[in-house]
Motif scaffolding. Structure first.
Motif, PDB file in Angstrom:
ATOM      1  N   LYS A  40      37.101  40.577  22.196  1.00  0.00           N
ATOM      2  CA  LYS A  40      37.066  40.670  20.737  1.00  0.00           C
ATOM      3  C   LYS A  40      37.984  39.660  20.058  1.00  0.00           C
ATOM      4  O   LYS A  40      37.976  39.546  18.825  1.00  0.00           O
ATOM      5  N   HIS A  41      38.743  38.906  20.834  1.00  0.00           N
ATOM      6  CA  HIS A  41      39.719  37.975  20.270  1.00  0.00           C
ATOM      7  C   HIS A  41      39.154  36.554  20.226  1.00  0.00           C
ATOM      8  O   HIS A  41      38.557  36.089  21.198  1.00  0.00           O
ATOM      9  N   THR A  42      39.386  35.860  19.106  1.00  0.00           N
ATOM     10  CA  THR A  42      38.892  34.500  18.925  1.00  0.00           C
ATOM     11  C   THR A  42      40.053  33.532  18.753  1.00  0.00           C
ATOM     12  O   THR A  42      40.936  33.748  17.911  1.00  0.00           O
ATOM     13  N   LEU A  43      40.046  32.465  19.564  1.00  0.00           N
ATOM     14  CA  LEU A  43      41.035  31.400  19.458  1.00  0.00           C
ATOM     15  C   LEU A  43      40.302  30.094  19.224  1.00  0.00           C
ATOM     16  O   LEU A  43      39.265  29.829  19.844  1.00  0.00           O
ATOM     17  N   LEU A  44      40.847  29.266  18.335  1.00  0.00           N
ATOM     18  CA  LEU A  44      40.354  27.910  18.131  1.00  0.00           C
ATOM     19  C   LEU A  44      41.439  26.927  18.538  1.00  0.00           C
ATOM     20  O   LEU A  44      42.632  27.185  18.316  1.00  0.00           O
ATOM     21  N   LEU A  68      44.395  29.649  15.399  1.00  0.00           N
ATOM     22  CA  LEU A  68      44.101  28.218  15.529  1.00  0.00           C
ATOM     23  C   LEU A  68      45.348  27.548  16.080  1.00  0.00           C
ATOM     24  O   LEU A  68      46.414  27.589  15.463  1.00  0.00           O
ATOM     25  N   LEU A  69      45.205  26.930  17.251  1.00  0.00           N
ATOM     26  CA  LEU A  69      46.332  26.274  17.915  1.00  0.00           C
ATOM     27  C   LEU A  69      46.103  24.768  17.915  1.00  0.00           C
ATOM     28  O   LEU A  69      45.036  24.296  18.325  1.00  0.00           O
ATOM     29  N   LEU A  94      44.449  34.301   9.349  1.00  0.00           N
ATOM     30  CA  LEU A  94      44.460  33.175  10.284  1.00  0.00           C
ATOM     31  C   LEU A  94      45.904  32.863  10.684  1.00  0.00           C
ATOM     32  O   LEU A  94      46.762  32.640   9.834  1.00  0.00           O
ATOM     33  N   THR A  95      46.138  32.840  11.991  1.00  0.00           N
ATOM     34  CA  THR A  95      47.446  32.467  12.517  1.00  0.00           C
ATOM     35  C   THR A  95      47.359  31.056  13.088  1.00  0.00           C
ATOM     36  O   THR A  95      46.509  30.778  13.942  1.00  0.00           O
ATOM     37  N   LEU A  96      48.207  30.150  12.596  1.00  0.00           N
ATOM     38  CA  LEU A  96      48.217  28.753  13.037  1.00  0.00           C
ATOM     39  C   LEU A  96      49.462  28.491  13.867  1.00  0.00           C
ATOM     40  O   LEU A  96      50.560  28.911  13.504  1.00  0.00           O
ATOM     41  N   TRP A  97      49.280  27.768  14.981  1.00  0.00           N
ATOM     42  CA  TRP A  97      50.364  27.520  15.926  1.00  0.00           C
ATOM     43  C   TRP A  97      50.512  26.023  16.188  1.00  0.00           C
ATOM     44  O   TRP A  97      49.526  25.306  16.304  1.00  0.00           O
ATOM     45  N   LEU A 142      52.897  31.962  25.130  1.00  0.00           N
ATOM     46  CA  LEU A 142      52.458  32.627  23.908  1.00  0.00           C
ATOM     47  C   LEU A 142      51.561  33.809  24.261  1.00  0.00           C
ATOM     48  O   LEU A 142      50.783  33.752  25.221  1.00  0.00           O
ATOM     49  N   ARG A 143      51.649  34.847  23.467  1.00  0.00           N
ATOM     50  CA  ARG A 143      50.769  36.009  23.607  1.00  0.00           C
ATOM     51  C   ARG A 143      50.169  36.319  22.235  1.00  0.00           C
ATOM     52  O   ARG A 143      50.573  37.265  21.575  1.00  0.00           O
ATOM     53  N   PRO A 144      49.205  35.481  21.818  1.00  0.00           N
ATOM     54  CA  PRO A 144      48.685  35.607  20.458  1.00  0.00           C
ATOM     55  C   PRO A 144      47.910  36.888  20.202  1.00  0.00           C
ATOM     56  O   PRO A 144      47.853  37.358  19.068  1.00  0.00           O
TER      57      PRO A 144
END
Length: 284
Positions: A40-44, A68-69, A94-97, A142-144
């Motif tokens: 269910k988790h989405t990373l860009l 978004l990393l 949205l979390t940006l890294w 990291l543990r997003p």
């Protein structure tokens, strides 16, 4: 059920600058953007011009909370951010890294500097999404999202760049883009990130012959990608960050040569999706 798969989708595979035309139709012309879905988790990863179609797809599937990393902030890796529809949606979180400029510039400063006049008509305050900017240092783990582990390491590129190792459900995908290798040497940082990976997405901008005149540009070759994958026990290699002059026919030939050396090699294409099945007990 997609929850039983680690999904990888390429939205932009071109390096340096976006291209268009019939000679680029099959592999695509968008610059770097990769989507990963861990259940269910989405990373860009990265915000090149491929981020625009990625944003439309996220909206169509009602994804409103994701990460978004950035590997780094050269133009081809951030140019799609102002055209990313979800950042204007107040329902989006949205979390940006970023970590490539650790101690020099924060993630928030990076996007504030990029999205403002005279480089862009308006400032970031027009973006109504709930933006959470996170900073890290190369080497941090990291543990997003719950169950998702992202290991980080430094790559060799002018201005700095971060490589990522994403672990979920017993599967591993590594993003190694924008890095330059030394002749006859395997980068230990890269080897650590790609060890036993199911998929290595690797900077194959040049050939070894082209590298003779491209030293210092911060990119690598499919030949080096093969050597690294063999040494690290990786199972698949995605040729990535294609040179903007490389035509479909030339990429076909590059892919064939790479496959002859490493059966799991392929040239990545815009829109291509890969699925890696995971077991339910591994996701916990």
């Amino acid at each position: 059920m997609d929850d039983d798969f680690f999904l990888v989708r390429f939205w932009g595979v071109r390096g340096s600058i976006a291209v268009s035309g019939p000679e680029f139709a099959r592999y695509g012309g968008n610059t770097i953007c990769i989507e990963m879905r861990c259940g269910k988790h989405t990373l860009l990863f990265d915000a090149g011009s491929g981020l625009r179609p990625a944003g439309r797809a996220l909206q169509a599937s009602d994804v409103t909370d994701f990460d978004l990393l950035f590997t780094h902030c050269h133009y081809d890796h951030i140019i799609g951010l102002p055209a990313f529809a979800p950042i204007f949606d107040p329902s989006v979180k949205l979390t940006l890294w970023s970590g490539h400029l650790a101690g020099r510039m924060t993630t928030r400063q990076i996007i504030d500097e990029f999205i403002r006049p005279p480089w862009f008509p308006v400032k970031m305050n027009v973006c109504k999404a709930n933006l959470d900017c996170r900073d890290f240092v190369s080497g941090d783990v990291l543990r997003p999202r719950e169950g998702v582990v992202v290991r980080t390491g430094s790559l060799t590129h002018p201005g700095g760049c971060i490589g990522y190792r994403i672990e979920w459900g017993g599967r591993v995908v590594a993003v190694i883009t924008d890095t330059e290798h030394e002749p006859d040497k395997l980068d230990q940082s890269v080897l650590d990130l790609i060890e036993d990976a199911d998929l290595v997405i690797y900077d194959c901008t040049y050939t070894e012959k082209e590298m003779e005149r491209r030293r210092g540009n911060g990119h690598s070759t499919w030949q080096q990608g093969v050597k690294l994958c063999e040494a690290a026990g990786a199972r698949a290699l995605a040729l990535f960050h294609h040179d903007p002059t490389r035509t479909d026919e030339q990429l076909d030939e590059m892919e064939k040569l790479a496959k002859d050396r490493f059966a799991g090699a392929f040239a990545a294409r815009d829109g291509q999706m890969l699925k890696f099945r995971v077991s339910s007990h591994r996701k916990r």
